[in-house]
Design a protein around this motif. Structure first.
Motif, PDB file in Angstrom:
ATOM      1  N   GLU A 122       0.820  -1.207   0.000  1.00 17.48           N
ATOM      2  CA  GLU A 122       0.000   0.000   0.000  1.00 17.48           C
ATOM      3  C   GLU A 122       0.861   1.268   0.000  1.00 17.48           C
ATOM      4  O   GLU A 122       0.811   2.049  -0.938  1.00 17.48           O
ATOM      5  CB  GLU A 122      -0.944   0.014   1.204  1.00 17.48           C
ATOM      6  CG  GLU A 122      -1.990  -1.078   1.176  1.00 17.48           C
ATOM      7  CD  GLU A 122      -2.824  -1.114   2.443  1.00 17.48           C
ATOM      8  OE1 GLU A 122      -2.985  -0.060   3.091  1.00 17.48           O
ATOM      9  OE2 GLU A 122      -3.309  -2.205   2.792  1.00 17.48           O
ATOM     10  N   ILE A 123       1.642   1.442   1.042  1.00 12.91           N
ATOM     11  CA  ILE A 123       2.375   2.704   1.214  1.00 12.91           C
ATOM     12  C   ILE A 123       3.425   2.898   0.125  1.00 12.91           C
ATOM     13  O   ILE A 123       3.412   3.892  -0.596  1.00 12.91           O
ATOM     14  CB  ILE A 123       3.011   2.787   2.614  1.00 12.91           C
ATOM     15  CG1 ILE A 123       1.935   2.717   3.696  1.00 12.91           C
ATOM     16  CG2 ILE A 123       3.819   4.085   2.749  1.00 12.91           C
ATOM     17  CD1 ILE A 123       2.471   2.512   5.101  1.00 12.91           C
ATOM     18  N   LEU A 124       4.357   1.944   0.012  1.00 11.45           N
ATOM     19  CA  LEU A 124       5.468   2.115  -0.936  1.00 11.45           C
ATOM     20  C   LEU A 124       5.042   1.948  -2.394  1.00 11.45           C
ATOM     21  O   LEU A 124       5.757   2.388  -3.289  1.00 11.45           O
ATOM     22  CB  LEU A 124       6.609   1.162  -0.590  1.00 11.45           C
ATOM     23  CG  LEU A 124       7.312   1.491   0.732  1.00 11.45           C
ATOM     24  CD1 LEU A 124       8.298   0.389   1.111  1.00 11.45           C
ATOM     25  CD2 LEU A 124       8.004   2.836   0.663  1.00 11.45           C
ATOM     26  N   SER A 125       3.892   1.351  -2.635  1.00 11.23           N
ATOM     27  CA  SER A 125       3.417   1.229  -4.009  1.00 11.23           C
ATOM     28  C   SER A 125       2.472   2.376  -4.369  1.00 11.23           C
ATOM     29  O   SER A 125       2.010   2.459  -5.502  1.00 11.23           O
ATOM     30  CB  SER A 125       2.713  -0.118  -4.215  1.00 11.23           C
ATOM     31  OG  SER A 125       1.552  -0.185  -3.425  1.00 11.23           O
ATOM     32  N   GLY A 126       2.221   3.272  -3.421  1.00  9.48           N
ATOM     33  CA  GLY A 126       1.331   4.405  -3.654  1.00  9.48           C
ATOM     34  C   GLY A 126       2.082   5.651  -4.076  1.00  9.48           C
ATOM     35  O   GLY A 126       3.178   5.582  -4.647  1.00  9.48           O
ATOM     36  N   ASP A 127       1.500   6.785  -3.782  1.00 14.06           N
ATOM     37  CA  ASP A 127       2.047   8.073  -4.212  1.00 14.06           C
ATOM     38  C   ASP A 127       3.025   8.685  -3.210  1.00 14.06           C
ATOM     39  O   ASP A 127       3.166   9.898  -3.149  1.00 14.06           O
ATOM     40  CB  ASP A 127       0.903   9.064  -4.469  1.00 14.06           C
ATOM     41  CG  ASP A 127       0.110   8.690  -5.703  1.00 14.06           C
ATOM     42  OD1 ASP A 127       0.674   8.034  -6.589  1.00 14.06           O
ATOM     43  OD2 ASP A 127      -1.079   9.057  -5.762  1.00 14.06           O
ATOM     44  N   ILE A 128       3.682   7.895  -2.440  1.00  7.85           N
ATOM     45  CA  ILE A 128       4.660   8.400  -1.477  1.00  7.85           C
ATOM     46  C   ILE A 128       5.957   8.713  -2.229  1.00  7.85           C
ATOM     47  O   ILE A 128       6.267   8.087  -3.242  1.00  7.85           O
ATOM     48  CB  ILE A 128       4.881   7.375  -0.336  1.00  7.85           C
ATOM     49  CG1 ILE A 128       5.679   7.988   0.812  1.00  7.85           C
ATOM     50  CG2 ILE A 128       5.517   6.110  -0.850  1.00  7.85           C
ATOM     51  CD1 ILE A 128       5.726   7.129   2.067  1.00  7.85           C
ATOM     52  N   GLN A 129       6.721   9.669  -1.747  1.00  7.28           N
ATOM     53  CA  GLN A 129       7.942  10.105  -2.439  1.00  7.28           C
ATOM     54  C   GLN A 129       9.158   9.240  -2.115  1.00  7.28           C
ATOM     55  O   GLN A 129      10.286   9.598  -2.430  1.00  7.28           O
ATOM     56  CB  GLN A 129       8.241  11.559  -2.095  1.00  7.28           C
ATOM     57  CG  GLN A 129       8.618  11.791  -0.644  1.00  7.28           C
ATOM     58  CD  GLN A 129       8.775  13.262  -0.303  1.00  7.28           C
ATOM     59  OE1 GLN A 129       8.159  14.119  -0.911  1.00  7.28           O
ATOM     60  NE2 GLN A 129       9.612  13.540   0.676  1.00  7.28           N
ATOM     61  N   TYR A 130       8.947   8.084  -1.493  1.00 11.97           N
ATOM     62  CA  TYR A 130      10.052   7.211  -1.088  1.00 11.97           C
ATOM     63  C   TYR A 130       9.909   5.831  -1.722  1.00 11.97           C
ATOM     64  O   TYR A 130       8.816   5.399  -2.056  1.00 11.97           O
ATOM     65  CB  TYR A 130      10.063   7.058   0.443  1.00 11.97           C
ATOM     66  CG  TYR A 130      10.278   8.358   1.159  1.00 11.97           C
ATOM     67  CD1 TYR A 130      11.553   8.879   1.335  1.00 11.97           C
ATOM     68  CD2 TYR A 130       9.194   9.086   1.634  1.00 11.97           C
ATOM     69  CE1 TYR A 130      11.742  10.079   1.981  1.00 11.97           C
ATOM     70  CE2 TYR A 130       9.379  10.293   2.284  1.00 11.97           C
ATOM     71  CZ  TYR A 130      10.657  10.788   2.454  1.00 11.97           C
ATOM     72  OH  TYR A 130      10.843  11.987   3.087  1.00 11.97           O
ATOM     73  N   ARG A 131      11.052   5.134  -1.830  1.00 13.38           N
ATOM     74  CA  ARG A 131      11.062   3.752  -2.301  1.00 13.38           C
ATOM     75  C   ARG A 131      11.976   2.938  -1.384  1.00 13.38           C
ATOM     76  O   ARG A 131      12.903   3.464  -0.772  1.00 13.38           O
ATOM     77  CB  ARG A 131      11.513   3.663  -3.755  1.00 13.38           C
ATOM     78  CG  ARG A 131      12.964   4.009  -3.967  1.00 13.38           C
ATOM     79  CD  ARG A 131      13.383   3.781  -5.430  1.00 13.38           C
ATOM     80  NE  ARG A 131      14.592   4.554  -5.671  1.00 13.38           N
ATOM     81  CZ  ARG A 131      14.666   5.616  -6.459  1.00 13.38           C
ATOM     82  NH1 ARG A 131      13.608   6.030  -7.112  1.00 13.38           N
ATOM     83  NH2 ARG A 131      15.797   6.260  -6.614  1.00 13.38           N
ATOM     84  N   TYR A 132      11.706   1.662  -1.337  1.00 15.21           N
ATOM     85  CA  TYR A 132      12.487   0.712  -0.538  1.00 15.21           C
ATOM     86  C   TYR A 132      13.897   0.611  -1.108  1.00 15.21           C
ATOM     87  O   TYR A 132      14.080   0.509  -2.318  1.00 15.21           O
ATOM     88  CB  TYR A 132      11.770  -0.643  -0.570  1.00 15.21           C
ATOM     89  CG  TYR A 132      12.532  -1.787   0.019  1.00 15.21           C
ATOM     90  CD1 TYR A 132      13.007  -1.740   1.324  1.00 15.21           C
ATOM     91  CD2 TYR A 132      12.760  -2.938  -0.716  1.00 15.21           C
ATOM     92  CE1 TYR A 132      13.699  -2.808   1.870  1.00 15.21           C
ATOM     93  CE2 TYR A 132      13.426  -4.016  -0.184  1.00 15.21           C
ATOM     94  CZ  TYR A 132      13.904  -3.940   1.115  1.00 15.21           C
ATOM     95  OH  TYR A 132      14.585  -5.001   1.649  1.00 15.21           O
ATOM     96  N   THR A 133      14.919   0.601  -0.238  1.00 18.02           N
ATOM     97  CA  THR A 133      16.310   0.554  -0.689  1.00 18.02           C
ATOM     98  C   THR A 133      16.838  -0.852  -0.937  1.00 18.02           C
ATOM     99  O   THR A 133      17.893  -1.010  -1.535  1.00 18.02           O
ATOM    100  CB  THR A 133      17.249   1.209   0.351  1.00 18.02           C
ATOM    101  OG1 THR A 133      17.230   0.407   1.553  1.00 18.02           O
ATOM    102  CG2 THR A 133      16.865   2.635   0.645  1.00 18.02           C
ATOM    103  N   GLY A 134      16.145  -1.861  -0.443  1.00 18.06           N
ATOM    104  CA  GLY A 134      16.640  -3.227  -0.571  1.00 18.06           C
ATOM    105  C   GLY A 134      17.341  -3.716   0.683  1.00 18.06           C
ATOM    106  O   GLY A 134      17.773  -4.863   0.746  1.00 18.06           O
ATOM    107  N   GLY A 135      17.459  -2.872   1.692  1.00 15.11           N
ATOM    108  CA  GLY A 135      18.146  -3.240   2.930  1.00 15.11           C
ATOM    109  C   GLY A 135      17.295  -4.081   3.863  1.00 15.11           C
ATOM    110  O   GLY A 135      16.151  -4.414   3.564  1.00 15.11           O
ATOM    111  N   PRO A 136      17.873  -4.423   5.031  1.00 14.39           N
ATOM    112  CA  PRO A 136      17.151  -5.245   5.998  1.00 14.39           C
ATOM    113  C   PRO A 136      15.948  -4.508   6.585  1.00 14.39           C
ATOM    114  O   PRO A 136      15.958  -3.288   6.726  1.00 14.39           O
ATOM    115  CB  PRO A 136      18.198  -5.513   7.080  1.00 14.39           C
ATOM    116  CG  PRO A 136      19.192  -4.421   6.949  1.00 14.39           C
ATOM    117  CD  PRO A 136      19.202  -4.027   5.503  1.00 14.39           C
TER     118      PRO A 136
END
Length: 160
Positions: A122-136
Motif C-alpha cells: 500500500e504505502i510504498l506502491s502508492g504516491d509516497i515520495q520514497y522507495r524501498y532501498t533493498g536493505g534489511p
C-alpha cells in the motif's frame, strides 16, 4: 493510513540467530509467516534468546528480514554493539531514512504481517515520495507482549 512516518534513524547493529526462509525472492512474501513463527518460537524455547539478553542494548524485542542472491532470511535477536560470538549472525542497519509503520493489538506475528503488507503493498506502491532501498527490515516488539502486541516495522527507504 496515519500509522506511518518516515524518520531518520542512527546506524545500529543486530545480533542473533538466522534461518533461510526460501530461495532468492522478495523480502516480503505471505508464505514466510509460518516459518518465521516456528523459528522464533524455537529460539525462545531453546533458551537462545535468553542467552542474548546480557548483550542487549535495547528494551525492545527484534526480528529482522533480509533478502539477497542467496535467499530470503529471518533472524531473531537483539540490538548490540558487543562482539559477536560463534554461532550468531549480525545485520548492520545503516544510518538513514526508514519508513516506520506501527500498530497494536493481537498476536505479534499477525501484526507484523499486516504492517509489512501495508508497507510493501500500500504505502510504498502508492504516491509516497520514497522507495524501498533493498536493505534489511526490522520487526520491533515495543511492549514485550507477543499476545497483545504493540509493534513497528522499520523499512529502509530513499527519496525517489
Amino acid at each position: 493510513m496515519a500509522n506511518f512516518l518516515v524518520e531518520e534513524k542512527e546506524a545500529f547493529r543486530f545480533v542473533g540467530y538466522k534461518v533461510q526462509l526460501g530461495p532468492p525472492a522478495q523480502i516480503h512474501a505471505e508464505g514466510y509467516s509460518p516459518a518465521k513463527t516456528e523459528f522464533f518460537k524455537g529460539v525462545l524455547q531453546s533458551g537462545k534468546m535468553a542467552a542474548l539478553k546480557p548483550i542487549s542494548e535495547s528494551p525492545y524485542g527484534y526480528a529482522v528480514v533480509t533478502a539477497d542472491q542467496a535467499g530470503a532470511f529471518y533472524y531473531a535477536g537483539v540490538v548490540s554493539s558487543k562482539p559477536t560470538e560463534e554461532g550468531k549472525e549480525e545485520v548492520l542497519f545503516p544510518k538513514g531514512l526508514y519508513l516506520v509503520v506501527s500498530g497494536k493489538g493481537g498476536l505479534s506475528r499477525l501484526a507484523f504481517d499486516k504492517l509489512e503488507d501495508q508497507a510493501f503493498h500500500e504505502i510504498l506502491s502508492g504516491d509516497i515520495q520514497y522507495r524501498y532501498t533493498g536493505g534489511p527490515v526490522a520487526e520491533v516488539l515495543l511492549n514485550g507482549n507477543p499476545m497483545d502486541a504493540e509493534v513497528e516495522i522499520w523499512v529502509p527507504v530513499e527519496e525517489k
